[in-house]
Design a protein around this motif. Structure first.
Motif, PDB file in Angstrom:
ATOM      1  N   ASP A  37       0.864  -1.263   0.006  1.00 10.32           N
ATOM      2  CA  ASP A  37       0.080  -0.039  -0.078  1.00 10.32           C
ATOM      3  C   ASP A  37       0.972   1.235   0.104  1.00 10.32           C
ATOM      4  OD1 ASP A  37      -0.958   0.406   3.723  1.00 10.32           O
ATOM      5  OD2 ASP A  37       1.077  -0.069   2.610  1.00 10.32           O
ATOM      6  N   GLY A  38       2.113   1.131  -0.068  1.00  6.77           N
ATOM      7  CA  GLY A  38       2.907   2.351  -0.197  1.00  6.77           C
ATOM      8  C   GLY A  38       3.506   2.952   1.250  1.00  6.77           C
ATOM      9  N   HIS A  39       3.191   1.914   2.135  1.00  6.11           N
ATOM     10  CA  HIS A  39       3.572   2.288   3.661  1.00  6.11           C
ATOM     11  C   HIS A  39       5.109   1.990   3.928  1.00  6.11           C
ATOM     12  CE1 HIS A  39       2.856  -1.747   5.304  1.00  6.11           C
ATOM     13  NE2 HIS A  39       3.746  -1.435   6.064  1.00  6.11           N
ATOM     14  N   SER A  83       7.830   6.537  -9.649  1.00  8.70           N
ATOM     15  CA  SER A  83       7.175   7.690 -10.423  1.00  8.70           C
ATOM     16  C   SER A  83       6.612   8.680  -9.772  1.00  8.70           C
ATOM     17  CB  SER A  83       6.269   6.924 -11.598  1.00  8.70           C
ATOM     18  OG  SER A  83       5.422   6.212 -10.952  1.00  8.70           O
ATOM     19  N   SER A  84       6.173   8.469  -8.420  1.00 14.48           N
ATOM     20  CA  SER A  84       5.294   9.194  -7.551  1.00 14.48           C
ATOM     21  C   SER A  84       6.093  10.751  -7.399  1.00 14.48           C
ATOM     22  CB  SER A  84       5.097   8.620  -6.377  1.00 14.48           C
ATOM     23  OG  SER A  84       4.805   9.546  -5.525  1.00 14.48           O
ATOM     24  N   ALA A  85       5.270  11.809  -7.080  1.00 18.16           N
ATOM     25  CA  ALA A  85       5.904  12.822  -6.705  1.00 18.16           C
ATOM     26  C   ALA A  85       6.537  12.766  -5.206  1.00 18.16           C
ATOM     27  CB  ALA A  85       4.910  13.714  -6.391  1.00 18.16           C
ATOM     28  N   LYS A  86       7.388  13.701  -4.817  1.00 16.15           N
ATOM     29  CA  LYS A  86       8.003  13.282  -3.626  1.00 16.15           C
ATOM     30  C   LYS A  86       7.279  13.314  -2.518  1.00 16.15           C
ATOM     31  CE  LYS A  86      12.245  15.573  -0.932  1.00 16.15           C
ATOM     32  NZ  LYS A  86      12.912  14.351  -0.694  1.00 16.15           N
ATOM     33  N   ASN A  87       6.202  14.407  -2.254  1.00 19.90           N
ATOM     34  CA  ASN A  87       5.336  14.431  -0.982  1.00 19.90           C
ATOM     35  C   ASN A  87       4.015  14.013  -1.318  1.00 19.90           C
ATOM     36  OD1 ASN A  87       7.341  15.685   0.628  1.00 19.90           O
ATOM     37  ND2 ASN A  87       7.133  17.438  -0.665  1.00 19.90           N
ATOM     38  N   ASN A  88       3.978  12.871  -2.178  1.00 10.01           N
ATOM     39  CA  ASN A  88       2.522  12.163  -2.212  1.00 10.01           C
ATOM     40  C   ASN A  88       2.038  11.250  -1.033  1.00 10.01           C
ATOM     41  OD1 ASN A  88       0.476  10.668  -3.016  1.00 10.01           O
ATOM     42  ND2 ASN A  88       1.435   9.656  -4.676  1.00 10.01           N
ATOM     43  N   LEU A  89       1.466  11.788  -0.106  1.00  6.68           N
ATOM     44  CA  LEU A  89       1.086  11.203   0.906  1.00  6.68           C
ATOM     45  C   LEU A  89      -0.005   9.985   0.955  1.00  6.68           C
ATOM     46  CD1 LEU A  89       0.160  14.484   3.396  1.00  6.68           C
ATOM     47  CD2 LEU A  89       2.289  13.260   2.982  1.00  6.68           C
ATOM     48  N   LYS A  90      -0.279   9.721  -0.453  1.00  6.91           N
ATOM     49  CA  LYS A  90      -0.842   8.690  -0.703  1.00  6.91           C
ATOM     50  C   LYS A  90       0.106   7.421  -0.681  1.00  6.91           C
ATOM     51  CE  LYS A  90      -5.202  10.188  -3.262  1.00  6.91           C
ATOM     52  NZ  LYS A  90      -4.686  11.600  -3.449  1.00  6.91           N
ATOM     53  N   ILE A  91       1.424   7.908  -0.966  1.00 10.39           N
ATOM     54  CA  ILE A  91       2.306   6.698  -1.044  1.00 10.39           C
ATOM     55  C   ILE A  91       3.415   7.129   0.003  1.00 10.39           C
ATOM     56  CG2 ILE A  91       3.881   5.609  -2.590  1.00 10.39           C
ATOM     57  CD1 ILE A  91       2.338   6.142  -4.743  1.00 10.39           C
ATOM     58  N   PRO A  92       3.404   6.903   1.195  1.00 13.45           N
ATOM     59  CA  PRO A  92       4.413   7.491   2.394  1.00 13.45           C
ATOM     60  C   PRO A  92       5.890   7.106   2.098  1.00 13.45           C
ATOM     61  CG  PRO A  92       2.330   6.540   3.347  1.00 13.45           C
ATOM     62  CD  PRO A  92       2.303   6.309   1.754  1.00 13.45           C
ATOM     63  N   ALA A  93       6.148   5.879   1.447  1.00 12.06           N
ATOM     64  CA  ALA A  93       7.509   5.707   1.155  1.00 12.06           C
ATOM     65  C   ALA A  93       8.172   6.791   0.355  1.00 12.06           C
ATOM     66  CB  ALA A  93       7.746   4.283   0.656  1.00 12.06           C
ATOM     67  N   ALA A 128       7.913   2.135   7.481  1.00 13.56           N
ATOM     68  CA  ALA A 128       7.733   2.017   8.885  1.00 13.56           C
ATOM     69  C   ALA A 128       6.433   1.998   9.031  1.00 13.56           C
ATOM     70  CB  ALA A 128       8.251   3.614   9.561  1.00 13.56           C
ATOM     71  N   SER A 129       5.927   2.583  10.018  1.00 13.91           N
ATOM     72  CA  SER A 129       4.102   2.523  10.274  1.00 13.91           C
ATOM     73  C   SER A 129       3.706   3.704   9.907  1.00 13.91           C
ATOM     74  CB  SER A 129       3.944   1.708  11.737  1.00 13.91           C
ATOM     75  OG  SER A 129       4.327   0.622  11.996  1.00 13.91           O
ATOM     76  N   LEU A 130       4.297   4.328   8.888  1.00 14.88           N
ATOM     77  CA  LEU A 130       3.634   5.469   8.142  1.00 14.88           C
ATOM     78  C   LEU A 130       2.740   4.978   7.135  1.00 14.88           C
ATOM     79  CD1 LEU A 130       6.719   7.774   8.473  1.00 14.88           C
ATOM     80  CD2 LEU A 130       4.743   7.901   9.882  1.00 14.88           C
ATOM     81  N   PHE A 131       1.353   4.900   7.321  1.00 12.63           N
ATOM     82  CA  PHE A 131       0.341   4.598   6.478  1.00 12.63           C
ATOM     83  C   PHE A 131      -0.485   5.647   5.551  1.00 12.63           C
ATOM     84  CE2 PHE A 131       0.673   0.188   7.845  1.00 12.63           C
ATOM     85  CZ  PHE A 131       1.212   0.285   9.312  1.00 12.63           C
ATOM     86  N   PRO A 132      -0.834   5.209   4.445  1.00 11.19           N
ATOM     87  CA  PRO A 132      -1.341   6.282   3.551  1.00 11.19           C
ATOM     88  C   PRO A 132      -2.640   7.094   4.449  1.00 11.19           C
ATOM     89  CG  PRO A 132      -1.100   4.412   2.421  1.00 11.19           C
ATOM     90  CD  PRO A 132      -0.725   3.986   3.611  1.00 11.19           C
ATOM     91  N   GLY A 133      -2.643   8.351   4.431  1.00 19.65           N
ATOM     92  CA  GLY A 133      -3.720   9.190   5.136  1.00 19.65           C
ATOM     93  C   GLY A 133      -3.365   9.240   6.769  1.00 19.65           C
ATOM     94  N   SER A 134      -2.386   8.709   7.085  1.00 18.51           N
ATOM     95  CA  SER A 134      -2.186   8.906   8.615  1.00 18.51           C
ATOM     96  C   SER A 134      -1.675  10.320   8.923  1.00 18.51           C
ATOM     97  CB  SER A 134      -0.734   8.012   8.915  1.00 18.51           C
ATOM     98  OG  SER A 134      -0.361   8.374  10.247  1.00 18.51           O
ATOM     99  N   ALA A 135      -2.177  10.890  10.040  1.00 14.72           N
ATOM    100  CA  ALA A 135      -1.805  12.191  10.670  1.00 14.72           C
ATOM    101  C   ALA A 135      -0.478  12.409  10.618  1.00 14.72           C
ATOM    102  CB  ALA A 135      -2.759  12.442  11.882  1.00 14.72           C
ATOM    103  N   ALA A 136       0.261  11.105  10.985  1.00 17.25           N
ATOM    104  CA  ALA A 136       1.683  11.182  11.612  1.00 17.25           C
ATOM    105  C   ALA A 136       2.504  11.629  10.166  1.00 17.25           C
ATOM    106  CB  ALA A 136       2.122   9.902  12.034  1.00 17.25           C
ATOM    107  N   LEU A 137       1.963  11.639   9.103  1.00 16.38           N
ATOM    108  CA  LEU A 137       2.630  11.940   7.954  1.00 16.38           C
ATOM    109  C   LEU A 137       2.866  13.431   7.911  1.00 16.38           C
ATOM    110  CD1 LEU A 137       0.748   9.886   5.244  1.00 16.38           C
ATOM    111  CD2 LEU A 137       3.037   9.315   6.128  1.00 16.38           C
ATOM    112  N   LYS A 138       2.182  14.226   8.749  1.00 18.90           N
ATOM    113  CA  LYS A 138       2.173  15.713   8.755  1.00 18.90           C
ATOM    114  C   LYS A 138       2.997  16.054   9.866  1.00 18.90           C
ATOM    115  CE  LYS A 138      -2.004  16.830   6.091  1.00 18.90           C
ATOM    116  NZ  LYS A 138      -2.722  15.536   5.868  1.00 18.90           N
ATOM    117  N   GLU A 139       3.438  15.129  10.507  1.00 25.13           N
ATOM    118  CA  GLU A 139       4.478  15.480  11.749  1.00 25.13           C
ATOM    119  C   GLU A 139       5.772  16.286  11.381  1.00 25.13           C
ATOM    120  OE1 GLU A 139       3.733  15.296  15.395  1.00 25.13           O
ATOM    121  OE2 GLU A 139       5.668  16.677  15.185  1.00 25.13           O
ATOM    122  N   THR A 140       6.130  17.434  11.875  1.00 26.96           N
ATOM    123  CA  THR A 140       7.346  18.018  11.321  1.00 26.96           C
ATOM    124  C   THR A 140       8.380  18.347  12.576  1.00 26.96           C
ATOM    125  OG1 THR A 140       6.274  20.076  12.099  1.00 26.96           O
ATOM    126  CG2 THR A 140       5.987  19.426   9.691  1.00 26.96           C
TER     127      THR A 140
END
Ligand code: 6PG
Length: 229
Positions: A138-140, A203-213, A142-154
């Motif tokens: 699914d493109g996750h 082929s994904s954009a770097k910051n595509n949160l749908k594909i966390p990897a 670590a345990s950073l899954f698509p749509g996870s709020a943790a993807l926005k952690e800075t």
């Protein structure tokens, strides 16, 4: 630098991965410096950790191990990443590593995160020399899954995430800030079934949160070992 090295046999895949990790650890050993290695869980790294444990010239007292992510299960559970790393690597070593920092699931989720954070805070400059990551179909990572709020952690380096797809809902994980502190990132991917997601990541954009990897894959210091078996 070649981003993706494709291997058509388990032996060349394992040889390439273990040799690359081995040489990096030995370099810091020779300098008398600590090597901070962050380890993912899952099934791909099992045989690689077993092979690492067989190396006889590493001074493990100069290696610190950090767990990248954990399923919130007891250590005794066969799905425990801590348990897997202890069985496949740590218990097989003649010499114990300087430290092994993991999410202690004997505590509550919040306490486990706090305890891990205390370990990070106690290090002088807790960056990682090398982070080993996998990729889920699914493109996750670590345990950073698509749509996870943790993807926005800075800011925070650790987070609790949840997944509905896998059988273990609650996960504890390093976040992008932690993983991006790494000098180098190795993606270790095994199985032809992962070719499709690997192509999508590439082929994904770097910051595509749908594909966390993708964000980590596209970093200059990331390389991919892919066993297309
Ligand atoms: C986990 C891992 C996870 C893993 C990928 C790939 O806890 O499962 O940290 O991110 O690396 O899901 O898993 P496999 O190696 O089993 O395909």
């Amino acid at each position: 630098m070649t981003k993706i090295r494709v291997h058509n046999s388990e032996s060349t895949f394992q040889e390439a991965v273990v040799t690359s990790i081995h040489s990096r650890i030995l370099k810091k050993n020779r300098e008398g410096k600590i090597f901070r290695l962050a380890l993912s869980g899952g099934s791909t790294p099992v045989s690689l950790y077993e092979a690492l444990s067989q190396l006889t010239d590493i001074d493990w007292s100069l290696v610190e191990l950090y767990l990248v992510d954990e399923r919130y299960v007891p250590l005794s559970d066969e799905k425990s990443n801590q348990g897997m790393i202890q069985k496949t690597l740590i218990e097989r070593l003649q010499q114990k590593p300087a430290k092994f920092v993991f999410f202690d699931t004997a505590f509550s989720i919040q306490e486990a995160l706090e305890k891990y954070q205390q370990e990070l805070d106690s290090s002088d400059s807790p960056f990682f020399d090398l982070v080993l990551l996998g990729i889920g179909t699914d493109g996750h990572t670590a345990s950073l899954f698509p749509g996870s709020a943790a993807l926005k952690e800075t800011k925070h380096w650790l987070a609790h995430t949840e997944t509905k797809k896998n059988d273990i809902k609650d996960r504890l994980t390093m976040t992008y800030p932690a993983l991006e502190s790494a000098q180098e990132i190795f993606f270790l991917i095994r199985g032809h079934q992962k070719k499709s997601i690997l192509d999508q990541v590439e082929s994904s954009a770097k910051n595509n949160l749908k594909i966390p990897a993708a964000r980590l894959f596209h970093r200059e210091n990331a390389q991919v070992f892919f066993a297309d078996l």
